[in-house]
Design a protein around this motif. Structure first.
Motif, PDB file in Angstrom:
ATOM      1  N   ALA A  19      36.073  36.214  38.855  1.00  0.00           N
ATOM      2  CA  ALA A  19      35.716  36.836  40.209  1.00  0.00           C
ATOM      3  C   ALA A  19      36.632  35.943  41.085  1.00  0.00           C
ATOM      4  O   ALA A  19      36.705  36.587  41.975  1.00  0.00           O
ATOM      5  CB  ALA A  19      34.238  36.476  40.526  1.00  0.00           C
ATOM      6  N   LYS A  22      39.928  37.487  41.410  1.00  0.00           N
ATOM      7  CA  LYS A  22      39.891  38.780  41.948  1.00  0.00           C
ATOM      8  C   LYS A  22      39.838  38.653  43.413  1.00  0.00           C
ATOM      9  O   LYS A  22      39.769  39.547  44.288  1.00  0.00           O
ATOM     10  CB  LYS A  22      39.164  39.701  41.455  1.00  0.00           C
ATOM     11  N   LEU A  24      36.788  37.650  44.851  1.00  0.00           N
ATOM     12  CA  LEU A  24      35.672  38.310  45.117  1.00  0.00           C
ATOM     13  C   LEU A  24      34.659  37.521  45.649  1.00  0.00           C
ATOM     14  O   LEU A  24      33.465  37.601  45.685  1.00  0.00           O
ATOM     15  CB  LEU A  24      35.253  39.201  44.111  1.00  0.00           C
ATOM     16  N   LEU A  28      30.010  37.253  46.077  1.00  0.00           N
ATOM     17  CA  LEU A  28      29.304  36.942  44.677  1.00  0.00           C
ATOM     18  C   LEU A  28      28.447  35.843  45.180  1.00  0.00           C
ATOM     19  O   LEU A  28      28.732  34.674  45.745  1.00  0.00           O
ATOM     20  CB  LEU A  28      30.555  36.449  43.771  1.00  0.00           C
ATOM     21  N   THR A  56      25.219  44.311  40.210  1.00  0.00           N
ATOM     22  CA  THR A  56      26.254  44.881  41.195  1.00  0.00           C
ATOM     23  C   THR A  56      25.520  45.286  42.378  1.00  0.00           C
ATOM     24  O   THR A  56      24.203  44.994  42.420  1.00  0.00           O
ATOM     25  CB  THR A  56      26.833  46.108  40.492  1.00  0.00           C
ATOM     26  N   LEU A  72      34.788  43.780  36.910  1.00  0.00           N
ATOM     27  CA  LEU A  72      35.585  43.022  38.117  1.00  0.00           C
ATOM     28  C   LEU A  72      36.797  43.444  38.076  1.00  0.00           C
ATOM     29  O   LEU A  72      37.360  43.504  39.397  1.00  0.00           O
ATOM     30  CB  LEU A  72      35.374  41.661  37.767  1.00  0.00           C
TER      31      LEU A  72
END
Ligand SMILES: N[C@@H](CCC(=O)N[C@@H](CS)C(=O)NCC(=O)O)C(=O)O
Length: 198
Positions: A19, A22, A24, A28, A56, A72
């Motif tokens: 995560a 990426k 993200l 999160l 999600t 992900l």
């Protein structure tokens, strides 16, 4: 999205590092959970009662670290952790690292619940699997000096780190110095230090 995790799970650490890699993190929410206490929120998300679980945006709870990794990886285009052009090679290496992670984790949990676990047939098989996996990783890993991450690098580095954390008597670094140098280079990355086992 929500990620159920704890600070000592290698599987959850893989999901968290992905995560972060990426980009993200702002999407999160980290839900710290002890799976061994039958946390009701975790059980609702995953009846098997294990972390990690990713919930999600549309409320689907995905269990299993490698399935979370796939999800992900598809959310953002880069970095591509499962590059289509090298898929078989990356999956092969990921399987090797994941096998080590699972054998190490099973050994640790076996010991926690049974002082004689290492002497059992299963305990012996897991210890042999750890040795053979590390040997295979040492002979197969390629260190081109580049730090382009893929899923296999994350899984393998976390698995080796978990062995150092929970099974320090398996002194793989002195037996395989090149693997140790590679592991060191990967785990100094911010997303690894930020998620270090504790
Ligand atoms: N195959 C799973 C393994 C997950 C797993 O074993 N998680 C451990 C923590 S490291 C757990 O929650 N164990 C609780 C239990 O087995 O009841 C994955 O890749 O996510």
């Amino acid at each position: 999205m929500k990620l159920y995790l704890n600070a000592t799970s290698p599987f959850a650490r893989v999901a968290r590092i992905i995560a972060l890699e990426k980009g993200l993190q702002d999407q999160l929410e980290l839900c710290w959970s002890d799976p061994w206490t039958n946390d009701p929120a975790l059980l609702q998300a995953n009846p098997v009662g294990r972390i990690p679980v990713l919930v999600t945006e549309d409320g689907r709870a995905i269990a299993e670290s490698l399935l979370i990794a796939q999800y992900l990886d598809n959310l953002t285009p880069s970095p591509r952790l499962l590059p289509p052009a090298e898929l078989a090679a990356v999956l092969q290496r990921t399987g090797l690292g994941y096998g080590l992670m699972e054998a190490a984790f099973t050994t640790v949990i076996g010991r926690k619940h049974d002082a004689e676990a290492d002497q059992s047939v299963l305990g012996q098989r897991r210890l042999q699997a750890i040795d053979r996996s590390i040997q295979a990783l040492a002979s197969q890993h390629r260190d081109d000096g580049q730090q382009t991450l893929d899923l296999s690098i994350i899984v393998t580095a976390v698995a080796l780190d978990y062995v150092l954390f929970r099974l320090p008597e398996i002194d793989w670094r002195s037996r395989y110095p090149e693997l140790a140098a590679w592991h060191q280079r990967v785990t100094v990355r911010a997303n690894f230090t930020e998620t270090a086992f504790n």
